[in-house]
Design a protein around this motif. Structure first.
Motif, PDB file in Angstrom:
ATOM      1  N   ILE A 125      71.733  12.620  -4.116  1.00  0.00           N
ATOM      2  CA  ILE A 125      70.311  12.726  -3.790  1.00  0.00           C
ATOM      3  C   ILE A 125      69.668  11.340  -3.793  1.00  0.00           C
ATOM      4  O   ILE A 125      68.870  11.012  -2.899  1.00  0.00           O
ATOM      5  CB  ILE A 125      69.589  13.656  -4.783  1.00  0.00           C
ATOM      6  CG1 ILE A 125      70.062  15.106  -4.587  1.00  0.00           C
ATOM      7  CG2 ILE A 125      68.075  13.571  -4.592  1.00  0.00           C
ATOM      8  CD1 ILE A 125      69.550  16.062  -5.645  1.00  0.00           C
ATOM      9  N   GLN A 126      70.009  10.509  -4.774  1.00  0.00           N
ATOM     10  CA  GLN A 126      69.450   9.159  -4.838  1.00  0.00           C
ATOM     11  C   GLN A 126      69.859   8.348  -3.611  1.00  0.00           C
ATOM     12  O   GLN A 126      69.028   7.629  -3.020  1.00  0.00           O
ATOM     13  CB  GLN A 126      69.907   8.459  -6.113  1.00  0.00           C
ATOM     14  CG  GLN A 126      69.340   7.054  -6.291  1.00  0.00           C
ATOM     15  CD  GLN A 126      67.843   7.068  -6.545  1.00  0.00           C
ATOM     16  OE1 GLN A 126      67.385   7.555  -7.576  1.00  0.00           O
ATOM     17  NE2 GLN A 126      67.062   6.527  -5.613  1.00  0.00           N
ATOM     18  N   VAL A 127      71.119   8.447  -3.223  1.00  0.00           N
ATOM     19  CA  VAL A 127      71.586   7.723  -2.039  1.00  0.00           C
ATOM     20  C   VAL A 127      70.845   8.208  -0.795  1.00  0.00           C
ATOM     21  O   VAL A 127      70.424   7.410   0.055  1.00  0.00           O
ATOM     22  CB  VAL A 127      73.112   7.880  -1.869  1.00  0.00           C
ATOM     23  CG1 VAL A 127      73.567   7.287  -0.541  1.00  0.00           C
ATOM     24  CG2 VAL A 127      73.850   7.209  -3.021  1.00  0.00           C
ATOM     25  N   TYR A 128      70.697   9.522  -0.693  1.00  0.00           N
ATOM     26  CA  TYR A 128      69.968  10.081   0.452  1.00  0.00           C
ATOM     27  C   TYR A 128      68.537   9.552   0.487  1.00  0.00           C
ATOM     28  O   TYR A 128      68.048   9.132   1.544  1.00  0.00           O
ATOM     29  CB  TYR A 128      69.963  11.611   0.399  1.00  0.00           C
ATOM     30  CG  TYR A 128      69.058  12.217   1.448  1.00  0.00           C
ATOM     31  CD1 TYR A 128      69.490  12.333   2.762  1.00  0.00           C
ATOM     32  CD2 TYR A 128      67.763  12.632   1.134  1.00  0.00           C
ATOM     33  CE1 TYR A 128      68.653  12.856   3.744  1.00  0.00           C
ATOM     34  CE2 TYR A 128      66.926  13.150   2.097  1.00  0.00           C
ATOM     35  CZ  TYR A 128      67.373  13.270   3.406  1.00  0.00           C
ATOM     36  OH  TYR A 128      66.541  13.765   4.366  1.00  0.00           O
ATOM     37  N   PHE A 129      67.865   9.573  -0.646  1.00  0.00           N
ATOM     38  CA  PHE A 129      66.482   9.094  -0.688  1.00  0.00           C
ATOM     39  C   PHE A 129      66.416   7.625  -0.266  1.00  0.00           C
ATOM     40  O   PHE A 129      65.539   7.233   0.520  1.00  0.00           O
ATOM     41  CB  PHE A 129      65.915   9.260  -2.098  1.00  0.00           C
ATOM     42  CG  PHE A 129      64.461   8.893  -2.211  1.00  0.00           C
ATOM     43  CD1 PHE A 129      63.473   9.832  -1.974  1.00  0.00           C
ATOM     44  CD2 PHE A 129      64.084   7.602  -2.550  1.00  0.00           C
ATOM     45  CE1 PHE A 129      62.130   9.495  -2.066  1.00  0.00           C
ATOM     46  CE2 PHE A 129      62.740   7.244  -2.640  1.00  0.00           C
ATOM     47  CZ  PHE A 129      61.759   8.202  -2.397  1.00  0.00           C
ATOM     48  N   ASP A 130      67.334   6.802  -0.778  1.00  0.00           N
ATOM     49  CA  ASP A 130      67.327   5.378  -0.454  1.00  0.00           C
ATOM     50  C   ASP A 130      67.504   5.138   1.039  1.00  0.00           C
ATOM     51  O   ASP A 130      66.898   4.214   1.605  1.00  0.00           O
ATOM     52  CB  ASP A 130      68.437   4.660  -1.224  1.00  0.00           C
ATOM     53  CG  ASP A 130      68.169   4.610  -2.722  1.00  0.00           C
ATOM     54  OD1 ASP A 130      67.012   4.829  -3.126  1.00  0.00           O
ATOM     55  OD2 ASP A 130      69.130   4.365  -3.483  1.00  0.00           O
ATOM     56  N   GLN A 131      68.323   5.958   1.693  1.00  0.00           N
ATOM     57  CA  GLN A 131      68.614   5.723   3.101  1.00  0.00           C
ATOM     58  C   GLN A 131      67.630   6.405   4.038  1.00  0.00           C
ATOM     59  O   GLN A 131      67.281   5.859   5.087  1.00  0.00           O
ATOM     60  CB  GLN A 131      70.037   6.204   3.421  1.00  0.00           C
ATOM     61  CG  GLN A 131      71.112   5.476   2.659  1.00  0.00           C
ATOM     62  CD  GLN A 131      72.414   5.369   3.420  1.00  0.00           C
ATOM     63  OE1 GLN A 131      72.505   5.717   4.586  1.00  0.00           O
ATOM     64  NE2 GLN A 131      73.437   4.883   2.762  1.00  0.00           N
ATOM     65  N   ALA A 132      67.165   7.589   3.673  1.00  0.00           N
ATOM     66  CA  ALA A 132      66.374   8.394   4.606  1.00  0.00           C
ATOM     67  C   ALA A 132      64.878   8.348   4.359  1.00  0.00           C
ATOM     68  O   ALA A 132      64.095   8.521   5.297  1.00  0.00           O
ATOM     69  CB  ALA A 132      66.850   9.849   4.559  1.00  0.00           C
ATOM     70  N   LEU A 133      64.450   8.123   3.111  1.00  0.00           N
ATOM     71  CA  LEU A 133      63.029   8.234   2.795  1.00  0.00           C
ATOM     72  C   LEU A 133      62.408   6.955   2.246  1.00  0.00           C
ATOM     73  O   LEU A 133      61.249   6.649   2.546  1.00  0.00           O
ATOM     74  CB  LEU A 133      62.809   9.377   1.794  1.00  0.00           C
ATOM     75  CG  LEU A 133      63.168  10.781   2.295  1.00  0.00           C
ATOM     76  CD1 LEU A 133      62.917  11.811   1.199  1.00  0.00           C
ATOM     77  CD2 LEU A 133      62.376  11.138   3.541  1.00  0.00           C
ATOM     78  N   ALA A 134      63.133   6.218   1.418  1.00  0.00           N
ATOM     79  CA  ALA A 134      62.542   5.042   0.777  1.00  0.00           C
ATOM     80  C   ALA A 134      61.956   4.035   1.767  1.00  0.00           C
ATOM     81  O   ALA A 134      60.854   3.515   1.545  1.00  0.00           O
ATOM     82  CB  ALA A 134      63.568   4.369  -0.134  1.00  0.00           C
ATOM     83  N   PRO A 135      62.628   3.728   2.899  1.00  0.00           N
ATOM     84  CA  PRO A 135      62.034   2.758   3.824  1.00  0.00           C
ATOM     85  C   PRO A 135      60.716   3.236   4.443  1.00  0.00           C
ATOM     86  O   PRO A 135      59.956   2.419   4.973  1.00  0.00           O
ATOM     87  CB  PRO A 135      63.116   2.594   4.906  1.00  0.00           C
ATOM     88  CG  PRO A 135      64.385   2.985   4.228  1.00  0.00           C
ATOM     89  CD  PRO A 135      63.998   4.099   3.299  1.00  0.00           C
ATOM     90  N   TYR A 136      60.456   4.531   4.402  1.00  0.00           N
ATOM     91  CA  TYR A 136      59.249   5.096   5.011  1.00  0.00           C
ATOM     92  C   TYR A 136      58.286   5.640   3.951  1.00  0.00           C
ATOM     93  O   TYR A 136      57.293   6.278   4.287  1.00  0.00           O
ATOM     94  CB  TYR A 136      59.631   6.255   5.947  1.00  0.00           C
ATOM     95  CG  TYR A 136      60.777   5.951   6.881  1.00  0.00           C
ATOM     96  CD1 TYR A 136      60.552   5.423   8.146  1.00  0.00           C
ATOM     97  CD2 TYR A 136      62.101   6.184   6.490  1.00  0.00           C
ATOM     98  CE1 TYR A 136      61.608   5.148   9.002  1.00  0.00           C
ATOM     99  CE2 TYR A 136      63.159   5.907   7.343  1.00  0.00           C
ATOM    100  CZ  TYR A 136      62.903   5.382   8.598  1.00  0.00           C
ATOM    101  OH  TYR A 136      63.947   5.098   9.440  1.00  0.00           O
ATOM    102  N   TRP A 137      58.583   5.397   2.686  1.00  0.00           N
ATOM    103  CA  TRP A 137      57.873   6.106   1.621  1.00  0.00           C
ATOM    104  C   TRP A 137      56.389   5.765   1.574  1.00  0.00           C
ATOM    105  O   TRP A 137      55.563   6.632   1.276  1.00  0.00           O
ATOM    106  CB  TRP A 137      58.530   5.841   0.271  1.00  0.00           C
ATOM    107  CG  TRP A 137      58.009   6.737  -0.818  1.00  0.00           C
ATOM    108  CD1 TRP A 137      57.302   6.376  -1.928  1.00  0.00           C
ATOM    109  CD2 TRP A 137      58.131   8.155  -0.886  1.00  0.00           C
ATOM    110  NE1 TRP A 137      56.993   7.478  -2.686  1.00  0.00           N
ATOM    111  CE2 TRP A 137      57.495   8.594  -2.062  1.00  0.00           C
ATOM    112  CE3 TRP A 137      58.738   9.113  -0.064  1.00  0.00           C
ATOM    113  CZ2 TRP A 137      57.431   9.934  -2.442  1.00  0.00           C
ATOM    114  CZ3 TRP A 137      58.677  10.452  -0.430  1.00  0.00           C
ATOM    115  CH2 TRP A 137      58.029  10.850  -1.616  1.00  0.00           C
ATOM    116  N   ALA A 138      56.035   4.525   1.850  1.00  0.00           N
ATOM    117  CA  ALA A 138      54.612   4.167   1.815  1.00  0.00           C
ATOM    118  C   ALA A 138      53.827   5.014   2.815  1.00  0.00           C
ATOM    119  O   ALA A 138      52.738   5.503   2.524  1.00  0.00           O
ATOM    120  CB  ALA A 138      54.423   2.684   2.114  1.00  0.00           C
TER     121      ALA A 138
END
Length: 316
Positions: A125-138
């Motif tokens: 889940i952490q890896v998924y978040f880092d790749q799919a959501l973190a760059p767009y999180w703001a």
């Protein structure tokens, strides 16, 4: 009743969206086009989440722990998942098997030994978040926070009943009870946990999702206002005013980060040299205007909330 911006609701609903090709997915087309190749390269399209989250229907309740505040960190939610009692995990997996007909090999292993396998689930889940959501999180977080602010103002000005009746077409408050039009099971106050958590989602499409798993409070996940415009590219080509403050190259790079990009990609898009791009990004990152997110062997840069505000002010 309380609102919560939950990273796990975004993780689960966005992963489900990646598995579909319908009108809901089309709204997030730019995001899907960027994220799907990354996940395939990392094998995340065939890992734990692929077995836990079907394209439609039930996913295990233990993946949505009750938020411990208005904006829980992903790390706190992952810790809550890892501490899920074994009987809760097995009960949810058996419910998933009832709906899907069978469990995959990973989920059979998880059923056999939840304590040993939950850590691997949360790592993915952490890896998924880092790749799919973190760059767009703001950008995602801004939509969710704006929705909560709007709902909170409705409650303050008109009362909770008005907010409920404006939340979703399938939800209705009659002054005494809250009715979910397409939910067949009752949700009595005395048997569903204390309170009610309302969680906006950016990827859930038009549907309302519910989680009722006593003794936790029930959760209703509803579509956030503005989610349909999440990936619209702003018309902000004139950076003259901002260039006077940041310099021409930095202003141009900040404006070009409507979508997260690597140093090499930004150099190709702007015509600047790769060393110049790296130097500008380092300065803007130190100032809190951009953030960096490692995706495999690459690092993607994205605008932060501060960067968005500064860019908007420069075009104001």
């Amino acid at each position: 009743m309380r609102f919560a911006v939950s990273p796990m609701w975004q993780v689960l609903s966005s992963f489900r969206l990646l598995r579909r090709d319908d009108a809901d997915a089309a709204v997030h087309g730019p995001w899907l086009a960027q994220v799907r190749p990354r996940l395939a390269a990392a094998g995340l399209d065939r890992g734990w989440l692929a077995e836990l989250i079907p394209a439609a229907g039930f996913w295990p309740y233990f993946l949505n722990p009750a938020p411990d505040g208005p904006a829980p960190a992903l790390s706190a939610e992952l810790a809550a998942i890892r501490s899920t009692p074994a009987e809760r995990v097995r009960r949810d997996l058996e419910h998933l098997r009832y709906h899907e007909g069978s469990l995959g090999p990973r989920l059979r292993a998880l059923h056999a030994d939840p304590a040993a396998r939950l850590a691997r689930v949360t790592q993915e889940i952490q890896v998924y978040f880092d790749q799919a959501l973190a760059p767009y999180w703001a950008r995602i977080r801004a939509v969710l926070d704006t929705d909560v602010l709007h709902r909170a103002r409705q409650v303050a000005e008109h009362g909770a009943g008005h907010a409920f009746n404006d939340l979703h077409a399938s939800l209705r408050w009659d002054g005494d009870a809250l009715h979910l039009l397409r939910r067949t099971r009752p949700m009595p106050r005395d048997g569903s946990g204390p309170g009610l958590v309302l969680a906006p989602t950016a990827f859930g499409g038009p549907r309302l999702a519910s989680r009722v798993a006593p003794p936790d409070p029930p959760q209703l996940a509803y579509p956030a206002r503005g989610a349909g415009t999440l990936w619209e590219r702003g018309e902000r080509t004139d950076t003259g005013a901002l260039a006077g403050v940041l310099g021409r190259s930095r202003a141009r790079l900040l404006a070009d980060l409507d979508t997260p990009a690597s140093t090499t990609q930004l150099a190709a898009r702007t015509g600047l040299s790769t060393p110049a791009v790296s130097q500008c990004l380092a300065a803007m990152r130190a100032a809190g205007l951009v953030s960096a997110h490692r995706v495999g062997r690459s690092v993607l840069y994205a605008r932060t909330d501060a960067g968005e505000s500064l860019l908007s002010a420069g075009h104001g």
